[in-house]
Design a protein around this motif. Structure first.
Motif, PDB file in Angstrom:
ATOM      1  N   ARG A 552       0.977  -1.128  -0.038  1.00 59.80           N
ATOM      2  CA  ARG A 552      -0.124   0.122  -0.028  1.00 59.80           C
ATOM      3  C   ARG A 552       0.197   1.229   0.161  1.00 59.80           C
ATOM      4  NH1 ARG A 552      -3.868  -0.994   4.692  1.00 59.80           N
ATOM      5  NH2 ARG A 552      -4.538   2.243   4.069  1.00 59.80           N
ATOM      6  N   GLU A 553       1.697   0.860   1.466  1.00 59.96           N
ATOM      7  CA  GLU A 553       3.084   2.009   0.976  1.00 59.96           C
ATOM      8  C   GLU A 553       3.223   2.559   0.031  1.00 59.96           C
ATOM      9  OE1 GLU A 553       4.105   5.547   2.962  1.00 59.96           O
ATOM     10  OE2 GLU A 553       2.968   4.404   3.565  1.00 59.96           O
ATOM     11  N   LEU A 554       3.940   1.580  -1.471  1.00 59.68           N
ATOM     12  CA  LEU A 554       4.578   1.799  -2.116  1.00 59.68           C
ATOM     13  C   LEU A 554       3.472   2.304  -3.148  1.00 59.68           C
ATOM     14  CD1 LEU A 554       7.268   0.911  -4.138  1.00 59.68           C
ATOM     15  CD2 LEU A 554       6.261  -1.215  -4.114  1.00 59.68           C
ATOM     16  N   ILE A 555       2.459   1.846  -3.277  1.00 59.35           N
ATOM     17  CA  ILE A 555       1.722   2.843  -4.229  1.00 59.35           C
ATOM     18  C   ILE A 555       1.423   4.358  -3.685  1.00 59.35           C
ATOM     19  CG2 ILE A 555      -1.051   2.591  -5.672  1.00 59.35           C
ATOM     20  CD1 ILE A 555      -0.853  -0.569  -4.268  1.00 59.35           C
ATOM     21  N   LYS A 556       1.595   4.161  -2.849  1.00 61.72           N
ATOM     22  CA  LYS A 556       0.781   5.308  -2.559  1.00 61.72           C
ATOM     23  C   LYS A 556       2.399   6.476  -2.737  1.00 61.72           C
ATOM     24  CE  LYS A 556      -0.377   6.788   2.149  1.00 61.72           C
ATOM     25  NZ  LYS A 556      -0.594   6.599   3.793  1.00 61.72           N
ATOM     26  N   VAL A 569      -1.948   7.309 -13.033  1.00 60.15           N
ATOM     27  CA  VAL A 569      -2.609   7.156 -11.619  1.00 60.15           C
ATOM     28  C   VAL A 569      -3.447   6.805 -11.051  1.00 60.15           C
ATOM     29  CG1 VAL A 569      -3.262   9.554 -10.034  1.00 60.15           C
ATOM     30  CG2 VAL A 569      -1.600   9.402 -11.407  1.00 60.15           C
ATOM     31  N   LEU A 570      -5.064   6.807 -11.859  1.00 55.92           N
ATOM     32  CA  LEU A 570      -6.181   6.521 -11.972  1.00 55.92           C
ATOM     33  C   LEU A 570      -6.379   5.069 -11.318  1.00 55.92           C
ATOM     34  CD1 LEU A 570      -9.278   7.252 -12.046  1.00 55.92           C
ATOM     35  CD2 LEU A 570      -9.175   6.631 -14.207  1.00 55.92           C
ATOM     36  N   GLU A 571      -5.426   4.152 -12.117  1.00 57.66           N
ATOM     37  CA  GLU A 571      -5.049   2.603 -11.811  1.00 57.66           C
ATOM     38  C   GLU A 571      -4.443   2.625 -11.154  1.00 57.66           C
ATOM     39  OE1 GLU A 571      -5.694   0.290 -13.846  1.00 57.66           O
ATOM     40  OE2 GLU A 571      -7.339   1.572 -15.453  1.00 57.66           O
ATOM     41  N   GLU A 575      -5.769   0.159  -7.890  1.00 55.82           N
ATOM     42  CA  GLU A 575      -5.689  -0.928  -6.823  1.00 55.82           C
ATOM     43  C   GLU A 575      -5.435  -0.761  -5.508  1.00 55.82           C
ATOM     44  OE1 GLU A 575      -1.134  -2.902  -7.463  1.00 55.82           O
ATOM     45  OE2 GLU A 575      -1.780  -1.302  -8.862  1.00 55.82           O
ATOM     46  N   PHE A 576      -4.527   0.668  -4.982  1.00 57.76           N
ATOM     47  CA  PHE A 576      -4.762   0.666  -3.805  1.00 57.76           C
ATOM     48  C   PHE A 576      -6.235   0.204  -2.714  1.00 57.76           C
ATOM     49  CE2 PHE A 576      -5.322   3.392  -0.249  1.00 57.76           C
ATOM     50  CZ  PHE A 576      -3.723   2.830   0.168  1.00 57.76           C
ATOM     51  N   PRO A 583      -7.642  -6.781   3.175  1.00 57.66           N
ATOM     52  CA  PRO A 583      -6.665  -7.027   4.173  1.00 57.66           C
ATOM     53  C   PRO A 583      -6.169  -8.527   4.361  1.00 57.66           C
ATOM     54  CG  PRO A 583      -8.361  -6.604   5.691  1.00 57.66           C
ATOM     55  CD  PRO A 583      -8.414  -6.037   4.165  1.00 57.66           C
ATOM     56  N   PRO A 584      -4.885  -9.350   4.557  1.00 55.75           N
ATOM     57  CA  PRO A 584      -4.809 -10.512   4.326  1.00 55.75           C
ATOM     58  C   PRO A 584      -5.574 -11.465   5.854  1.00 55.75           C
ATOM     59  CG  PRO A 584      -2.763  -9.240   4.924  1.00 55.75           C
ATOM     60  CD  PRO A 584      -3.856  -8.243   4.482  1.00 55.75           C
ATOM     61  N   LYS A 585      -5.861 -12.119   5.285  1.00 57.55           N
ATOM     62  CA  LYS A 585      -6.275 -13.316   6.840  1.00 57.55           C
ATOM     63  C   LYS A 585      -5.760 -14.507   7.020  1.00 57.55           C
ATOM     64  CE  LYS A 585      -8.992 -14.423  10.614  1.00 57.55           C
ATOM     65  NZ  LYS A 585      -8.244 -13.650  12.142  1.00 57.55           N
TER      66      LYS A 585
END
Length: 596
Positions: A552-556, A569-571, A575-576, A583-585
């Protein structure tokens, strides 16, 4: 340190007789086609620790303990993977060859060096028992209350005044001067290092001689009262406690130990039934020595140093090493001039047990000692003592121990607790202790997290359900630390090929020395077997969440970099959002139940 060749490890694996290894430490008995014993890893009255005939693994049906010879030695003796490999190689006569490395210093193997020391022990022991000069030393030992049973049990010896006798013996056995120098038997001048002294062998965990502690019996003899083997490839003073080879098993089981100053004190107590006694190596007891016992899991220490002023001051200093790590310390109080050896000779083992029962806790003893020179009857004296001891307590590493000890100090000195708590030096913040690694001493939270997962994987390699759970949810890309990813990939490879995950097999697949040592680091820390699934799921969840947040931080960062087009940016934003909503579970399947 070089890595062992796969061929030599393969030879070792083929030579290991697991029942023979186990029999050295537990009472293993044959039952049909299997061997059984009381499990050394938990308390039980009916044997549930089993080794099938011809198998290379043990299993406890009571606590779930499972592993090969290396896993047993690591768990039972609290030693490293590398040490366990070397012990087994020495026992079964296997030469461990190392992959050639440019910077590695060549020399005799540790096995060869220990052979020389064992032969020296034989010579000294024979010389004590069967020569006129030795008989003079025997008279001294008898006067100290050491009988023949003691001398035979601990293989006590005597080094003659004339060095040529020992030199001829070693030459006859074809041990050259270089090897003798390497293990500290002769000096650079080619003169015997030990002469005219009673010899006490120092042994490693498997009972092999690694050095000597020598005591002079004639005051006119040159040198200090005790003379120890110098630092050698097999003997490091800071890493060895005298008597630990005889006491390790009980110390690890009962999680307590007795500390004494002298070698004779230690061996006399062991012979009297207190086989949880150790001593330093003729030098000051250090934090390194304390750490040896702390790694064995001790939670209680009894300090039985001599009753003189030096012994009482040493008790305060050494007790602090353990208290700072949360180990409870009790100090036995002897009259001035008394020591454990004298107590045993004059009053017997029962009297020593009574001294242990009456031992004072560390703070009570320390306050009593300081009060001899600082008057606590005056306000200034009491303030001074509070300052000294509260400052020491605040250097300890466990907040709860600090808090409770400050409260106890207030009670002992009869001052309000809030006055001590409000001293200028506040309780220090809790910090992660820096752990020694095989490269640099740095704290890497990712390494700690991923190592925790690997620990669950390899310590419970016999649990198919746990292995399935890991293989289902984790992939190599989940690991950010290269050496952790390498070890995980070995697990996956063995899992897919349905190969056994015993520790020696893993060691054989390590690509370099660092990897072998890292495997040892992973396996050294113990875990709670009753919470295996819970612990494994928790650490997998934390790794998945870490990676999820990182993505998430990388996408931001990409969105705000200013380098992307509006379409990109829209894509990225889409994705974000998708990532944020998922979230993983880690899902654990419930066991199936038959419907009615």
């Amino acid at each position: 340190m070089g890595i062992y060749t796969q061929e030599s490890l393969e030879t070792l694996r083929s030579r290991i007789d697991l029942p023979e290894v186990l029999n050295m430490h537990i009472d293993l008995k044959r039952f049909g086609s299997a061997f059984k014993a009381l499990c050394p890893f938990h308390d039980e009255k009916t044997p549930s620790f089993v080794v099938q005939r011809g198998d290379s693994h043990y299993h406890c049906f009571g606590c779930g303990a499972h592993g090969d010879a290396i896993a047993f030695l690591m768990s039972h003796l609290k030693i490293s993977f590398v040490d366990a490999v070397e012990m087994l190689a020495e026992k079964f006569g296997v030469r461990l060859d190392k992959v050639d490395q440019k910077d590695e210093v060549k020399g005799p193997s540790k096995s060869k060096l220990k052979e020389a020391l064992n032969q020296a022990k034989r010579f000294y022991h024979f010389y004590l028992l069967y020569t006129d000069e030795g008989h003079n030393a025997l008279s001294y030992l008898y006067k100290r209350g050491l009988d023949l049973d003691f001398i035979y049990r601990f293989e006590i010896g005597f080094a003659p005044k004339r060095g040529n006798l020992f030199a001829k013996f070693m030459k006859h056995l074809k041990y050259d001067e270089y090897i003798q120098q390497q293990v500290g038997l002769i000096q650079n001048s080619k003169r015997d290092f030990f002469y005219d002294r009673v010899m006490f062998p120092i042994k490693d965990a498997m009972g092999s001689t690694i050095g000597f502690s020598a005591r002079k019996i004639n005051e006119e003899s040159l040198g200090p009262k005790y003379k120890n083997t110098p630092e050698t490839p097999v003997f490091k003073k800071s890493q060895v406690l005298f008597g630990l080879s005889e006491s390790r098993k009980r110390i690890a089981k009962e999680r307590k130990a007795i500390l004494v100053e002298g070698q004779i004190d230690a061996l006399k107590l062991v012979q009297a039934g207190f086989d949880l006694t150790v001593a330093g190596q003729g030098t000051a007891f250090t934090q390194d020595h304390a750490d040896i016992l702390i790694k064995l899991g001790v939670n209680t220490i009894f300090i039985a140093f001599d009753g003189d002023e030096a012994g009482r001051q040493a008790s305060i200093k050494v007790g602090d090493f353990f208290q700072k790590e949360g180990v409870e310390v009790f100090v036995l109080e002897f009259d001035s001039g008394q020591d454990p050896d004298e107590i045993l000779n004059e009053k017997g083992p029962k009297a020593f047990s009574e001294y242990m029962q009456k031992a004072k806790d560390y703070l009570t003893f320390t306050v009593g000692e300081y009060s001899k020179t600082i008057s606590i009857d005056s306000p200034s004296g009491k303030h001074q003592l509070v300052q000294i001891l509260s400052k020491r307590i605040r250097t300890w590493n466990h907040p709860l121990v600090i808090h409770e000890s400050l409260r106890k100090l207030a009670k002992l000195l009869e001052v309000p607790e809030n006055l001590i708590e409000k001293e200028n030096n506040p309780v220090k913040e809790t910090r992660i202790r820096k752990q020694g690694t095989i490269t640099k001493e740095v704290i890497d939270p990712n390494r700690i997290l991923e190592t925790d997962l690997l620990r669950w994987v390899f310590l419970f390699s016999s649990n198919k359900a746990l292995q399935d759970l890991v293989a289902k949810h984790m992939v190599e890309e989940d690991f950010t630390v290269a050496i952790c990813r390498q070890l995980f990939s070995l697990f996956i490879k063995n899992y897919k090929e349905e190969k056994p995950l015993d520790l020696l097999s893993l060691g054989m697949q390590m690509e370099d020395a660092e990897s072998q040592l890292f495997l040892s680091e992973v396996l050294q820390k113990r875990v709670n077997s009753e919470k295996a699934e819970q612990g494994l799921v928790e650490v997998m969840q934390r790794i998945k969440e870490r990676n999820w947040l990182s993505r998430r931080e990388l996408i931001k960062m990409k969105i705000h970099s200013g380098r992307c087009s509006e379409e990109e940016v829209l894509e990225l934003a889409k994705e974000f959002d998708v990532l944020k909503k998922s979230p993983p579970k880690i899902q654990v399947e419930e066991p199936a139940h038959d419907g009615t």
